[in-house]
Design an enzyme around this catalytic site. Structure first.
Site, PDB file in Angstrom:
ATOM      1  N   LYS A  11      -8.482  63.374 -28.092  1.00 32.51           N
ATOM      2  CA  LYS A  11      -7.198  63.589 -27.419  1.00 32.51           C
ATOM      3  C   LYS A  11      -7.368  63.961 -25.932  1.00 32.51           C
ATOM      4  CE  LYS A  11      -4.722  64.947 -31.652  1.00 32.51           C
ATOM      5  NZ  LYS A  11      -3.874  66.003 -32.302  1.00 32.51           N
ATOM      6  N   ASN A 114      -5.505  70.034 -29.727  1.00 26.23           N
ATOM      7  CA  ASN A 114      -6.585  70.329 -30.675  1.00 26.23           C
ATOM      8  C   ASN A 114      -7.662  69.243 -30.740  1.00 26.23           C
ATOM      9  OD1 ASN A 114      -5.089  68.461 -32.013  1.00 26.23           O
ATOM     10  ND2 ASN A 114      -4.601  69.729 -33.787  1.00 26.23           N
ATOM     11  N   HIS A 117      -7.671  63.652 -33.452  1.00 26.00           N
ATOM     12  CA  HIS A 117      -6.824  63.203 -34.567  1.00 26.00           C
ATOM     13  C   HIS A 117      -7.731  62.539 -35.595  1.00 26.00           C
ATOM     14  CE1 HIS A 117      -3.780  61.086 -36.920  1.00 26.00           C
ATOM     15  NE2 HIS A 117      -4.628  60.069 -36.914  1.00 26.00           N
ATOM     16  N   GLU A 128      -3.444  53.018 -39.413  1.00 27.21           N
ATOM     17  CA  GLU A 128      -3.727  53.519 -38.059  1.00 27.21           C
ATOM     18  C   GLU A 128      -4.780  52.657 -37.359  1.00 27.21           C
ATOM     19  OE1 GLU A 128      -2.511  58.154 -39.052  1.00 27.21           O
ATOM     20  OE2 GLU A 128      -4.604  57.702 -38.616  1.00 27.21           O
TER      21      GLU A 128
HETATM   22  P1  ADP Z   1      -3.488  67.020 -38.191  1.00 28.23           P
HETATM   23  O1  ADP Z   1      -3.732  66.457 -36.797  1.00 28.23           O
HETATM   24  O2  ADP Z   1      -4.475  68.103 -38.532  1.00 28.23           O
HETATM   25  O3  ADP Z   1      -3.421  65.952 -39.246  1.00 28.23           O
HETATM   26  P2  ADP Z   1      -0.568  67.211 -38.357  1.00 28.23           P
HETATM   27  O4  ADP Z   1      -0.585  65.806 -38.861  1.00 28.23           O
HETATM   28  O5  ADP Z   1       0.180  68.232 -39.158  1.00 28.23           O
HETATM   29  O6  ADP Z   1      -2.066  67.772 -38.138  1.00 28.23           O
HETATM   30  O7  ADP Z   1       0.057  67.255 -36.891  1.00 28.23           O
HETATM   31  C1  ADP Z   1      -0.234  66.220 -35.973  1.00 28.23           C
HETATM   32  C2  ADP Z   1      -0.502  66.845 -34.614  1.00 28.23           C
HETATM   33  O8  ADP Z   1       0.689  67.472 -34.127  1.00 28.23           O
HETATM   34  C3  ADP Z   1      -1.547  67.979 -34.611  1.00 28.23           C
HETATM   35  O9  ADP Z   1      -2.880  67.529 -34.589  1.00 28.23           O
HETATM   36  C4  ADP Z   1      -1.169  68.716 -33.331  1.00 28.23           C
HETATM   37  O10 ADP Z   1      -1.663  68.044 -32.159  1.00 28.23           O
HETATM   38  C5  ADP Z   1       0.348  68.613 -33.358  1.00 28.23           C
HETATM   39  N1  ADP Z   1       0.949  69.788 -33.995  1.00 28.23           N
HETATM   40  C6  ADP Z   1       0.964  70.102 -35.311  1.00 28.23           C
HETATM   41  N2  ADP Z   1       1.593  71.263 -35.557  1.00 28.23           N
HETATM   42  C7  ADP Z   1       1.998  71.720 -34.347  1.00 28.23           C
HETATM   43  C8  ADP Z   1       2.719  72.877 -33.904  1.00 28.23           C
HETATM   44  N3  ADP Z   1       3.133  73.801 -34.779  1.00 28.23           N
HETATM   45  N4  ADP Z   1       2.957  73.013 -32.584  1.00 28.23           N
HETATM   46  C9  ADP Z   1       2.542  72.073 -31.690  1.00 28.23           C
HETATM   47  N5  ADP Z   1       1.873  70.946 -32.034  1.00 28.23           N
HETATM   48  C10 ADP Z   1       1.592  70.773 -33.334  1.00 28.23           C
HETATM   49 MG    MG Z   2      -2.019  64.446 -39.527  1.00 28.55          MG
END
Ligand code: ADP
Ligand code: MG
Length: 140
Positions: A11, A114, A117, A128
């Site tokens: 990212k 974070n 992805h 994807e």
């Molecule tokens: P993951 O990436 O671990 O699969 P999710 O699919 O739940 O997590 O969420 C997609 C992305 O959205 C996360 O990687 C993060 O960048 C963002 N995200 C998730 N939850 C939050 C939050 N509470 N606040 C801000 N951004 C978030």
């Molecule tokens: Mg996800």
């Protein structure tokens, strides 16, 4: 468990800090192989389309803006049990909850920024991968 493919994004927070190599090393150390890779700057249409599953979530707008805020590296990872293995190496969504040694524990800045992805299931991995790559761009 057979050889699988999964989809990964490095990212904008990570490309900005010039740590793509450090992140890819984590995948390679875990036995995952990069079989397709390109550095792109996502358009709004790509970011909104890719994350459409989250469009009702309160953080959707912020997520789309973040994913368009700088270059990303989209990649296909291949290996034994690749979908689960990638999620394991990535660590929990919130770096505060991520296990020691995971990418998000070491590199993520926040729950939003974070660093990586990763697809959450074989079906989403296939979708994807197709969203960003044609078959001839994947060289295993
Ligand atoms: P993951 O990436 O671990 O699969 P999710 O699919 O739940 O997590 O969420 C997609 C992305 O959205 C996360 O990687 C993060 O960048 C963002 N995200 C998730 N939850 C939050 C939050 N509470 N606040 C801000 N951004 C978030
Ligand atoms: Mg996800």
């Amino acid at each position: 468990m057979a050889i699988q493919r999964t989809f990964s994004i490095i990212k904008p927070d990570a490309t900005a800090r010039n740590i793509t190599g450090k992140i890819i090393s984590k995948f390679e150390d875990a036995g995952l192989r990069v079989v397709a890779s390109k550095r792109i700057h996502m358009t709004r249409a790509q970011a909104e389309g890719f994350y459409a599953v989250h469009k009702e979530r309160p953080f959707f707008g912020e997520l789309v803006e973040f994913m368009m805020s700088g270059p990303v590296v989209v990649q296909v990872l291949e290996g034994e049990d690749a979908v689960a293995k990638n999620r394991e190496v990535m660590g929990a969504t919130n770096p505060a909850d991520a296990a020691e040694g995971t990418i998000r524990k070491e590199f993520a800045l926040s729950i939003g920024e974070n660093s990586v992805h990763g697809s959450d299931a074989p079906e989403t991995a296939a979708e994807e991968i197709k969203f960003f790559f044609s078959d001839d761009e994947i060289v295993g």
